[in-house]
Design a protein around this motif. Structure first.
Motif, short mmCIF file in Angstrom:
data_model
loop_
_atom_site.label_atom_id
_atom_site.label_comp_id
_atom_site.label_asym_id
_atom_site.label_seq_id
_atom_site.Cartn_x
_atom_site.Cartn_y
_atom_site.Cartn_z
N ALA A 64 51.18 40.67 47.49
CA ALA A 64 50.87 42.03 47.03
C ALA A 64 49.95 41.97 45.83
N ILE A 65 49.20 43.04 45.66
CA ILE A 65 48.32 43.20 44.49
C ILE A 65 48.76 44.46 43.77
N VAL A 66 48.90 44.36 42.46
CA VAL A 66 49.26 45.53 41.65
C VAL A 66 48.11 45.82 40.68
N ALA A 67 47.53 46.99 40.80
CA ALA A 67 46.46 47.41 39.89
C ALA A 67 47.06 48.11 38.69
N ILE A 68 46.65 47.71 37.50
CA ILE A 68 46.98 48.51 36.32
C ILE A 68 45.97 49.66 36.28
N GLY A 111 42.14 48.90 36.79
CA GLY A 111 42.30 47.87 37.81
C GLY A 111 42.17 48.37 39.24
N LEU A 112 42.02 49.69 39.41
CA LEU A 112 42.08 50.26 40.77
C LEU A 112 40.95 49.77 41.68
N ASP A 168 43.47 43.92 36.25
CA ASP A 168 42.97 44.93 35.33
C ASP A 168 41.50 44.63 35.05
N ASP A 169 40.78 45.65 34.56
CA ASP A 169 39.37 45.42 34.26
C ASP A 169 39.19 44.50 33.07
#
Lengths: 161, 161
Positions: free
Chosen positions: A41-45, A49-50, A100-101
């Motif tokens: 899984a990938i979780v974007a902050i 991070g989207l 995250d960016d």
């Protein structure tokens, strides 16, 4: 000195640099060359991070792309700690990539990892960002560039007239 | 006929069209010109809505940008209904914009709205997409283009060598 929506202090004299979509693609390719793990899984902050999560989800063919939200400031008042909410369901995800960016102070990433590790002790968490500041309190597992200037990401600029 | 990761049936002879980042920016500007409401939160249907939510969140200066997840297929087997999960906390959000890249059958958007309306009866939900198929079971509040071809979005193509 002004305080940005993301709550980072910005000296007015700080050099700004525009970060375009084409640089983003180049850097994501560099990032995927560095990443030597597979994930469930990938979780974007959110928000930063989207876009990364979307592109990496497609690249790795991972449909389990989730978001998590944080608040570090309320107006101009720095909260004592970063609040983490909208925690995704990661049951069964053994290896999770958090993206995250930019990892700036590191407070956000550190708190997100802490909250996720407490809630999902069976999962292993890795992290990736495009930018990283050496003064941050945590270094992401993988990152591409050192942040030395104020970065204006294309996603906050390209819809302006 | 093949079945895509997104679970849509794709005739091999169907015309494919690449959708670039620059078209995306152009269409998002058209979309923001159509949108005549303000919102308290944006909910992206993952994965396809994530990039749109990021750009619109910046455009409208909305930090409340969340994601929601759905499953319509398991492998190649169409589920009887779309499963919606990772429902964000929308307490206090009076007006909410749900975004997705394409409204194709409409099943996903319809189920997301249904689940959110049941959980948050105090909130009003609006929806926006870049593409819309006239045969869909629901029309988003705002959309930009009719989908007549198979669209290869830049986020699934640009990291390929």
């Amino acid at each position: 000195m002004i305080i940005t929506p993301k709550g980072r202090f910005l000296k007015l004299k700080m050099t700004k640099t525009f970060y375009s979509y084409s640089e983003f693609v180049t850097d994501l390719k560099i990032l995927t060359n560095k990443i030597d793990q597979e994930f469930d899984a990938i979780v974007a902050i959110a928000r930063g991070g989207l876009g990364i999560a979307l592109m990496l989800g497609e690249h790795y063919d991972i449909r389990e792309v989730y978001a998590i939200n944080t608040i570090g400031y309320e107006g101009t008042k720095k909260l004592d700690e970063v609040k983490v909410f909208n925690i995704p369901d990661l049951v069964g995800a053994k290896k999770v990539l958090i993206v995250d960016d930019i990892v700036d102070s590191g407070d956000t990433l550190r708190e997100v990892i802490k909250v996720l590790e407490i809630k999902y002790p069976q999962s292993s968490f890795f992290s990736a960002s495009l930018f990283y500041k050496y003064t941050a309190s945590i270094e992401p597992t993988w990152w591409v560039k050192e942040a030395t200037e104020w970065i204006e990401f294309f996603w906050s600029e390209d819809l302006k007239d």
